[in-house]
Design a protein around this motif. Structure first.
Motif, PDB file in Angstrom:
ATOM      1  N   SER A  78     -55.088 -33.252 -30.423  1.00  0.00           N
ATOM      2  CA  SER A  78     -55.668 -34.097 -31.467  1.00  0.00           C
ATOM      3  C   SER A  78     -55.548 -33.382 -32.807  1.00  0.00           C
ATOM      4  N   ALA A  79     -56.155 -33.950 -33.831  1.00  0.00           N
ATOM      5  CA  ALA A  79     -56.158 -33.311 -35.149  1.00  0.00           C
ATOM      6  C   ALA A  79     -56.958 -32.013 -35.128  1.00  0.00           C
ATOM      7  N   ARG A  80     -57.863 -31.879 -34.176  1.00  0.00           N
ATOM      8  CA  ARG A  80     -58.730 -30.704 -34.099  1.00  0.00           C
ATOM      9  C   ARG A  80     -58.079 -29.543 -33.356  1.00  0.00           C
ATOM     10  N   PHE A  81     -57.329 -29.838 -32.288  1.00  0.00           N
ATOM     11  CA  PHE A  81     -56.712 -28.757 -31.514  1.00  0.00           C
ATOM     12  C   PHE A  81     -55.533 -29.284 -30.709  1.00  0.00           C
ATOM     13  N   SER A  82     -54.659 -28.370 -30.333  1.00  0.00           N
ATOM     14  CA  SER A  82     -53.537 -28.704 -29.459  1.00  0.00           C
ATOM     15  C   SER A  82     -53.986 -28.523 -28.015  1.00  0.00           C
ATOM     16  N   ALA A  83     -53.571 -29.416 -27.150  1.00  0.00           N
ATOM     17  CA  ALA A  83     -53.893 -29.286 -25.727  1.00  0.00           C
ATOM     18  C   ALA A  83     -53.048 -28.192 -25.092  1.00  0.00           C
ATOM     19  N   ILE A  84     -51.826 -28.018 -25.626  1.00  0.00           N
ATOM     20  CA  ILE A  84     -50.887 -27.029 -25.108  1.00  0.00           C
ATOM     21  C   ILE A  84     -50.201 -26.350 -26.291  1.00  0.00           C
ATOM     22  N   ALA A  85     -50.140 -25.033 -26.259  1.00  0.00           N
ATOM     23  CA  ALA A  85     -49.346 -24.271 -27.223  1.00  0.00           C
ATOM     24  C   ALA A  85     -48.433 -23.348 -26.423  1.00  0.00           C
ATOM     25  N   VAL A  86     -47.148 -23.379 -26.749  1.00  0.00           N
ATOM     26  CA  VAL A  86     -46.169 -22.544 -26.060  1.00  0.00           C
ATOM     27  C   VAL A  86     -45.611 -21.554 -27.075  1.00  0.00           C
ATOM     28  N   HIS A  87     -45.700 -20.259 -26.731  1.00  0.00           N
ATOM     29  CA  HIS A  87     -45.240 -19.220 -27.646  1.00  0.00           C
ATOM     30  C   HIS A  87     -44.769 -18.007 -26.862  1.00  0.00           C
ATOM     31  N   ASN A  88     -43.605 -17.510 -27.216  1.00  0.00           N
ATOM     32  CA  ASN A  88     -43.054 -16.298 -26.596  1.00  0.00           C
ATOM     33  C   ASN A  88     -43.095 -16.341 -25.079  1.00  0.00           C
ATOM     34  N   GLY A  89     -42.733 -17.470 -24.504  1.00  0.00           N
ATOM     35  CA  GLY A  89     -42.646 -17.577 -23.052  1.00  0.00           C
ATOM     36  C   GLY A  89     -43.961 -17.810 -22.341  1.00  0.00           C
ATOM     37  N   GLN A  90     -45.041 -18.005 -23.095  1.00  0.00           N
ATOM     38  CA  GLN A  90     -46.343 -18.271 -22.486  1.00  0.00           C
ATOM     39  C   GLN A  90     -46.845 -19.652 -22.875  1.00  0.00           C
ATOM     40  N   VAL A  91     -47.468 -20.311 -21.899  1.00  0.00           N
ATOM     41  CA  VAL A  91     -48.068 -21.632 -22.091  1.00  0.00           C
ATOM     42  C   VAL A  91     -49.580 -21.445 -22.118  1.00  0.00           C
ATOM     43  N   HIS A  92     -50.191 -21.764 -23.247  1.00  0.00           N
ATOM     44  CA  HIS A  92     -51.642 -21.639 -23.424  1.00  0.00           C
ATOM     45  C   HIS A  92     -52.247 -23.039 -23.410  1.00  0.00           C
ATOM     46  N   LEU A  93     -53.187 -23.261 -22.519  1.00  0.00           N
ATOM     47  CA  LEU A  93     -53.875 -24.554 -22.460  1.00  0.00           C
ATOM     48  C   LEU A  93     -55.219 -24.452 -23.160  1.00  0.00           C
ATOM     49  N   ALA A  94     -55.612 -25.529 -23.809  1.00  0.00           N
ATOM     50  CA  ALA A  94     -56.967 -25.622 -24.347  1.00  0.00           C
ATOM     51  C   ALA A  94     -57.939 -25.700 -23.186  1.00  0.00           C
ATOM     52  N   GLY A  95     -59.196 -25.413 -23.421  1.00  0.00           N
ATOM     53  CA  GLY A  95     -60.214 -25.538 -22.378  1.00  0.00           C
ATOM     54  C   GLY A  95     -60.265 -26.953 -21.843  1.00  0.00           C
ATOM     55  N   GLN A  96     -60.318 -27.074 -20.529  1.00  0.00           N
ATOM     56  CA  GLN A  96     -60.328 -28.378 -19.869  1.00  0.00           C
ATOM     57  C   GLN A  96     -61.688 -28.626 -19.221  1.00  0.00           C
ATOM     58  N   VAL A  97     -62.240 -29.796 -19.475  1.00  0.00           N
ATOM     59  CA  VAL A  97     -63.512 -30.205 -18.884  1.00  0.00           C
ATOM     60  C   VAL A  97     -63.315 -31.537 -18.174  1.00  0.00           C
ATOM     61  N   SER A  98     -64.233 -31.848 -17.301  1.00  0.00           N
ATOM     62  CA  SER A  98     -64.203 -33.116 -16.589  1.00  0.00           C
ATOM     63  C   SER A  98     -65.072 -34.125 -17.318  1.00  0.00           C
ATOM     64  N   GLN A  99     -64.612 -35.347 -17.373  1.00  0.00           N
ATOM     65  CA  GLN A  99     -65.415 -36.418 -17.952  1.00  0.00           C
ATOM     66  C   GLN A  99     -66.248 -37.132 -16.886  1.00  0.00           C
ATOM     67  N   LEU A 100     -66.169 -36.666 -15.633  1.00  0.00           N
ATOM     68  CA  LEU A 100     -66.955 -37.269 -14.559  1.00  0.00           C
ATOM     69  C   LEU A 100     -68.438 -37.015 -14.809  1.00  0.00           C
TER      70      LEU A 100
END
Length: 118
Positions: free
Chosen positions: A11-33
């Motif tokens: 979103s405008a606030r953060f990227s869900a995925i950032a890939v840099h120098n061979g590494q995939v960084h995910l944003a914190g994931q939560v459940s909407q359940l």
């Protein structure tokens, strides 16, 4: 950052995925359940991690590190039961699990993952 940074989804606030120098960084994931306990939320969150890793072209087989926050450490055993099933087919990544106050009262777990690109 260098020109080899890619950002996917989010979103405008953060990227869900950032890939840099061979590494995939995910944003914190939560459940909407909002119904169901730690097992249901853990399954939901680990499935989200799988989906985002696939979107970035990698998978849990390439996990390097996982950070887990629980709203209540009483849920540690329940989360670990789901984690053990989820991580069983792969060499487990490094991991930390701590208790933290969550942004929303229905969040029981948040997971942040870093993986190598495939």
């Amino acid at each position: 950052m260098t020109g080899n940074l890619r950002k996917l989804s989010g979103s405008a606030r953060f990227s869900a995925i950032a890939v840099h120098n061979g590494q995939v960084h995910l944003a914190g994931q939560v459940s909407q359940l909002k119904d169901g306990g730690i097992a249901a939320q853990s399954q939901d969150v680990f499935a989200k991690v799988d989906t985002l890793l696939a979107e970035a072209g990698t998978s849990r087989e390439n996990l390097i590190s996982v950070q887990i926050w629980l709203a209540n450490m009483d849920d540690y055993a329940g989360m670990n039961a789901v984690w053990d099933e989820w991580v069983a087919p792969v060499t487990p990544p490094t991991r930390v699990c701590v208790e933290a106050r969550m942004a929303q009262p229905h969040y029981l777990i948040e997971v942040l993952a870093i993986a190598a690109e495939s």
